[in-house]
Design a protein around this motif. Sequence first.
Motif, short mmCIF file in Angstrom:
data_model
loop_
_atom_site.label_atom_id
_atom_site.label_comp_id
_atom_site.label_asym_id
_atom_site.label_seq_id
_atom_site.Cartn_x
_atom_site.Cartn_y
_atom_site.Cartn_z
N THR A 144 16.59 -7.14 17.76
CA THR A 144 16.10 -7.42 16.46
C THR A 144 16.10 -6.22 15.55
N VAL A 145 16.83 -6.53 14.57
CA VAL A 145 17.22 -5.41 13.48
C VAL A 145 16.53 -6.05 12.26
N TYR A 146 15.97 -5.01 11.46
CA TYR A 146 15.35 -5.18 9.83
C TYR A 146 16.06 -4.11 9.13
N VAL A 147 16.27 -4.36 8.15
CA VAL A 147 17.06 -3.68 7.32
C VAL A 147 16.24 -3.76 5.90
N THR A 148 15.72 -2.91 5.24
CA THR A 148 15.22 -2.84 3.77
C THR A 148 15.92 -2.15 2.85
N GLU A 149 16.15 -2.57 1.62
CA GLU A 149 16.89 -1.69 0.85
C GLU A 149 16.57 -2.08 -0.70
N VAL A 150 16.96 -1.10 -1.33
CA VAL A 150 16.70 -1.33 -2.94
C VAL A 150 17.40 -2.15 -3.71
N LEU A 151 17.20 -2.61 -4.75
CA LEU A 151 17.96 -3.29 -5.60
C LEU A 151 17.48 -2.53 -7.17
N ASN A 152 17.93 -1.61 -7.56
CA ASN A 152 17.50 -0.79 -8.76
C ASN A 152 17.58 -1.53 -10.01
N SER A 153 18.74 -2.42 -10.15
CA SER A 153 18.81 -3.04 -11.21
C SER A 153 17.73 -4.06 -11.76
N SER A 154 17.01 -4.30 -10.82
CA SER A 154 15.85 -5.34 -10.98
C SER A 154 14.66 -4.71 -11.47
N GLY A 185 20.77 -3.19 -1.71
CA GLY A 185 19.98 -4.42 -1.10
C GLY A 185 20.64 -5.99 -1.30
N ALA A 186 21.25 -6.02 -2.56
CA ALA A 186 21.96 -7.33 -2.68
C ALA A 186 23.22 -7.57 -1.76
N LYS A 187 23.70 -6.51 -1.20
CA LYS A 187 24.92 -6.54 -0.30
C LYS A 187 24.72 -6.50 1.05
N LEU A 188 23.51 -6.74 1.67
CA LEU A 188 22.88 -6.45 2.88
C LEU A 188 23.71 -7.51 3.85
N GLY A 189 23.66 -8.79 3.09
CA GLY A 189 24.00 -9.96 4.17
C GLY A 189 25.49 -9.88 4.42
N ASN A 190 26.63 -9.34 3.54
CA ASN A 190 27.68 -9.15 3.82
C ASN A 190 27.96 -7.97 4.71
N LEU A 191 27.26 -6.96 4.34
CA LEU A 191 27.29 -5.86 5.39
C LEU A 191 27.12 -5.87 6.63
N LEU A 192 25.96 -6.73 6.96
CA LEU A 192 25.70 -7.26 8.57
C LEU A 192 26.71 -8.24 9.18
N LEU A 193 26.94 -8.95 8.33
CA LEU A 193 28.08 -9.90 8.78
C LEU A 193 29.30 -9.30 9.20
N ALA A 194 29.74 -8.50 8.21
CA ALA A 194 30.96 -7.54 8.56
C ALA A 194 30.64 -6.70 9.59
N GLY A 195 29.87 -6.19 9.92
CA GLY A 195 29.26 -5.03 10.77
C GLY A 195 29.18 -5.95 12.37
N GLY A 196 29.39 -7.23 12.62
CA GLY A 196 29.08 -7.64 13.80
C GLY A 196 28.06 -8.05 14.18
N TYR A 197 26.87 -8.60 13.18
CA TYR A 197 25.73 -9.19 13.27
C TYR A 197 25.66 -10.80 13.06
N GLN A 270 14.87 -7.50 1.98
CA GLN A 270 14.93 -7.22 3.34
C GLN A 270 15.65 -8.05 4.19
N ALA A 271 16.50 -7.77 5.21
CA ALA A 271 17.22 -8.59 6.00
C ALA A 271 16.84 -8.22 7.40
#
Length: 276
Positions: A144-154, A185-197, A270-271
């Motif tokens: 299990t991996v949890y990744v939490t990241e900023v979205l400063n434009s918000s 933060g908005a890019k976490l889905g793409n990053l994780l999919l591309a990273g083999g998750y 959070q992903a």
Amino acid sequence: MNRTATGEFPYIHGFSAEEQSRLVRQARMFETSLFNHIDYSDATRLLEIGCGVGAQTEILLRRFPQLHVTGIDRSAAQLAAAERKLAETTWCATRYTLQQADATDLPFAERSFDAAYLCWVLEHMPSPSRVLSEVRRVLSPGATVYVTEVLNSSFFLDPYSPNLLRYWMAFNDYQYDTGGDPFIGAKLGNLLLAGGYRDVRTEVKSIHLDNRQPARRKRMIEFWEELLVSAAEQLVLAGKVDAATVEGMRMELQAVRNDPDAVFFFAFVQARASPY
């Protein structure tokens, strides 16, 4: 948002004792929002990337008593502060290991861990995809991996504060110029999919404070001023802002803090995912 696991870039907040204390307060302030959907109940060996001063390491150990946490960070100063903090905390004894390491080249064998935790760290990384690839390498299948990241434009603050907005844009520009990403933060889905998750899920979490929670709103704005001011020296030295903008930003924040109708809003992502 400000923890780091590599030393390849300037860290905008610095490593002073004041900054280390701020990180502890930040972890406590955001704990409920960060951890309300995190579940490591099936894990025993967790890798924390960018453990910093150990503020969230302590929370992980407190919330999940079966965990042993291995925390890595590139900063020796942060790790020394983490060791001091955790050594004096009863429930942390013998349940953690701290190690100086580069998150893009982890010194661990494959399948060494069955969970990982990353929070406010990829925003500072020149190569977030490489970090996620290394994390996947050292995890067992189904971890299990949890990744939490900023979205400063918000970020939104009312009343309108022009110096603050200029400062905030300079803050974000500086992160970009030094290899980070204040909108990752908005890019976490793409990053994780591309990273083999697989089983990638994301949740947008927000902090929206107005007249319904005046005391909490005031505390948050006070904290936000502290966060922003911690970067002022770096931004002035880099020529991103001048002293007048910094002073104007502080005056505006103080005015907003005392405004009976102020509004504060900030969102982050959070992903949750598992490696193949």
